[in-house]
Scaffold this motif. Structure first.
Motif, PDB file in Angstrom:
ATOM      1  N   VAL A  24       0.855  -1.195   0.000  1.00 56.24           N
ATOM      2  CA  VAL A  24       0.000   0.000   0.000  1.00 56.24           C
ATOM      3  C   VAL A  24       0.887   1.239   0.000  1.00 56.24           C
ATOM      4  O   VAL A  24       1.733   1.411   0.878  1.00 56.24           O
ATOM      5  CB  VAL A  24      -0.918   0.032   1.249  1.00 56.24           C
ATOM      6  CG1 VAL A  24      -1.749   1.301   1.276  1.00 56.24           C
ATOM      7  CG2 VAL A  24      -1.806  -1.189   1.274  1.00 56.24           C
ATOM      8  N   ALA A  25       0.695   2.083  -1.004  1.00 55.86           N
ATOM      9  CA  ALA A  25       1.466   3.317  -1.077  1.00 55.86           C
ATOM     10  C   ALA A  25       0.975   4.292  -0.007  1.00 55.86           C
ATOM     11  O   ALA A  25      -0.189   4.254   0.406  1.00 55.86           O
ATOM     12  CB  ALA A  25       1.313   3.947  -2.446  1.00 55.86           C
ATOM     13  N   TYR A  26       1.876   5.173   0.420  1.00 56.75           N
ATOM     14  CA  TYR A  26       1.517   6.116   1.476  1.00 56.75           C
ATOM     15  C   TYR A  26       0.413   7.067   1.023  1.00 56.75           C
ATOM     16  O   TYR A  26      -0.494   7.382   1.794  1.00 56.75           O
ATOM     17  CB  TYR A  26       2.748   6.912   1.918  1.00 56.75           C
ATOM     18  CG  TYR A  26       2.448   7.849   3.055  1.00 56.75           C
ATOM     19  CD1 TYR A  26       2.148   7.351   4.322  1.00 56.75           C
ATOM     20  CD2 TYR A  26       2.447   9.226   2.870  1.00 56.75           C
ATOM     21  CE1 TYR A  26       1.854   8.194   5.372  1.00 56.75           C
ATOM     22  CE2 TYR A  26       2.158  10.083   3.915  1.00 56.75           C
ATOM     23  CZ  TYR A  26       1.870   9.561   5.165  1.00 56.75           C
ATOM     24  OH  TYR A  26       1.579  10.402   6.206  1.00 56.75           O
ATOM     25  N   SER A  27       0.453   7.502  -0.232  1.00 54.73           N
ATOM     26  CA  SER A  27      -0.591   8.418  -0.732  1.00 54.73           C
ATOM     27  C   SER A  27      -1.955   7.715  -0.751  1.00 54.73           C
ATOM     28  O   SER A  27      -2.976   8.332  -0.455  1.00 54.73           O
ATOM     29  CB  SER A  27      -0.227   8.958  -2.107  1.00 54.73           C
ATOM     30  OG  SER A  27      -0.011   7.895  -3.005  1.00 54.73           O
ATOM     31  N   GLY A  28      -1.988   6.432  -1.077  1.00 56.12           N
ATOM     32  CA  GLY A  28      -3.232   5.674  -1.040  1.00 56.12           C
ATOM     33  C   GLY A  28      -3.766   5.506   0.377  1.00 56.12           C
ATOM     34  O   GLY A  28      -4.978   5.435   0.601  1.00 56.12           O
ATOM     35  N   PHE A  29      -2.853   5.440   1.332  1.00 51.72           N
ATOM     36  CA  PHE A  29      -3.227   5.355   2.739  1.00 51.72           C
ATOM     37  C   PHE A  29      -3.724   6.710   3.260  1.00 51.72           C
ATOM     38  O   PHE A  29      -4.606   6.789   4.103  1.00 51.72           O
ATOM     39  CB  PHE A  29      -2.008   4.897   3.547  1.00 51.72           C
ATOM     40  CG  PHE A  29      -2.211   4.855   5.019  1.00 51.72           C
ATOM     41  CD1 PHE A  29      -2.945   3.835   5.607  1.00 51.72           C
ATOM     42  CD2 PHE A  29      -1.658   5.834   5.830  1.00 51.72           C
ATOM     43  CE1 PHE A  29      -3.122   3.795   6.972  1.00 51.72           C
ATOM     44  CE2 PHE A  29      -1.839   5.799   7.197  1.00 51.72           C
ATOM     45  CZ  PHE A  29      -2.571   4.780   7.777  1.00 51.72           C
ATOM     46  N   LEU A  30      -3.165   7.781   2.701  1.00 52.10           N
ATOM     47  CA  LEU A  30      -3.452   9.127   3.172  1.00 52.10           C
ATOM     48  C   LEU A  30      -4.792   9.671   2.684  1.00 52.10           C
ATOM     49  O   LEU A  30      -5.472  10.407   3.403  1.00 52.10           O
ATOM     50  CB  LEU A  30      -2.314  10.056   2.704  1.00 52.10           C
ATOM     51  CG  LEU A  30      -2.168  11.417   3.330  1.00 52.10           C
ATOM     52  CD1 LEU A  30      -1.911  11.284   4.816  1.00 52.10           C
ATOM     53  CD2 LEU A  30      -1.025  12.164   2.668  1.00 52.10           C
ATOM     54  N   VAL A  31      -5.214   9.301   1.491  1.00 52.00           N
ATOM     55  CA  VAL A  31      -6.409   9.873   0.867  1.00 52.00           C
ATOM     56  C   VAL A  31      -7.683   9.685   1.701  1.00 52.00           C
ATOM     57  O   VAL A  31      -8.401  10.663   1.939  1.00 52.00           O
ATOM     58  CB  VAL A  31      -6.591   9.332  -0.573  1.00 52.00           C
ATOM     59  CG1 VAL A  31      -7.945   9.703  -1.133  1.00 52.00           C
ATOM     60  CG2 VAL A  31      -5.496   9.874  -1.462  1.00 52.00           C
ATOM     61  N   PRO A  32      -8.019   8.475   2.168  1.00 48.97           N
ATOM     62  CA  PRO A  32      -9.261   8.343   2.951  1.00 48.97           C
ATOM     63  C   PRO A  32      -9.266   9.188   4.225  1.00 48.97           C
ATOM     64  O   PRO A  32     -10.291   9.770   4.588  1.00 48.97           O
ATOM     65  CB  PRO A  32      -9.320   6.851   3.305  1.00 48.97           C
ATOM     66  CG  PRO A  32      -8.432   6.182   2.336  1.00 48.97           C
ATOM     67  CD  PRO A  32      -7.394   7.169   1.962  1.00 48.97           C
ATOM     68  N   GLY A  33      -8.128   9.297   4.874  1.00 50.39           N
ATOM     69  CA  GLY A  33      -8.041  10.126   6.071  1.00 50.39           C
ATOM     70  C   GLY A  33      -8.246  11.599   5.759  1.00 50.39           C
ATOM     71  O   GLY A  33      -8.912  12.325   6.504  1.00 50.39           O
ATOM     72  N   LEU A  34      -7.685  12.048   4.640  1.00 52.93           N
ATOM     73  CA  LEU A  34      -7.855  13.446   4.251  1.00 52.93           C
ATOM     74  C   LEU A  34      -9.299  13.747   3.868  1.00 52.93           C
ATOM     75  O   LEU A  34      -9.830  14.819   4.192  1.00 52.93           O
ATOM     76  CB  LEU A  34      -6.923  13.798   3.091  1.00 52.93           C
ATOM     77  CG  LEU A  34      -5.448  13.892   3.441  1.00 52.93           C
ATOM     78  CD1 LEU A  34      -4.610  14.095   2.193  1.00 52.93           C
ATOM     79  CD2 LEU A  34      -5.194  15.015   4.432  1.00 52.93           C
ATOM     80  N   VAL A  35      -9.944  12.813   3.218  1.00 50.56           N
ATOM     81  CA  VAL A  35     -11.356  13.001   2.848  1.00 50.56           C
ATOM     82  C   VAL A  35     -12.211  13.118   4.104  1.00 50.56           C
ATOM     83  O   VAL A  35     -13.036  14.037   4.236  1.00 50.56           O
ATOM     84  CB  VAL A  35     -11.853  11.843   1.948  1.00 50.56           C
ATOM     85  CG1 VAL A  35     -13.350  11.887   1.782  1.00 50.56           C
ATOM     86  CG2 VAL A  35     -11.161  11.905   0.599  1.00 50.56           C
TER      87      VAL A  35
END
Length: 126
Positions: A51-62
């Motif tokens: 899992v890439a960090y940006s893919g991990f970050l997106v749901p949290g940012l949303v």
């Protein structure tokens, strides 16, 4: 027009007045977070294997944007209602005169009355 449709219409009108701060600002903020954190930490952090960090970050940012915007909108609406005097809340935000201010105002008025009396007395004498 009934209660709910009137309130819904009023909220829609308010939403379109502040569409930039309601929609555009959270999107820009989330994109900035995504660009900065994914650029800086992409190579250094891998939350889960594959899992890439940006893919991990997106749901949290949303979710962060949604929750922040929901709280900001409801708080802004409540304050706006109070300032406009809707719902009986406007009474609490009115400035109350302090005793010091009342004393100063009283002293000023007293001085003005004395000056006025002096002028009247000098006119009467002349």
């Amino acid at each position: 027009m009934g209660g709910f449709p009137a309130l819904f219409h009023k909220e829609l009108l308010r939403f379109w007045k502040v569409v930039v701060q309601t929609v555009v600002a959270p999107v820009v903020t989330a994109l900035l977070y995504l660009l900065i954190f994914s650029h800086v930490l992409e190579d250094h952090v891998q939350p889960f294997p594959g899992v890439a960090y940006s893919g991990f970050l997106v749901p949290g940012l949303v979710m962060m944007s949604m929750l922040q915007n929901a709280c900001a909108n409801s708080a802004a609406r409540r304050i706006q209602s109070r300032l406009q005097g809707e719902g009986g809340g406007g009474v609490y935000l009115k400035k109350k005169k302090t005793k010091k201010k009342n004393k100063k105002t009283h002293k000023k008025k007293k001085k003005k009355r004395k000056k006025k009396k002096k002028k009247e007395n000098t006119r009467k004498k002349n």
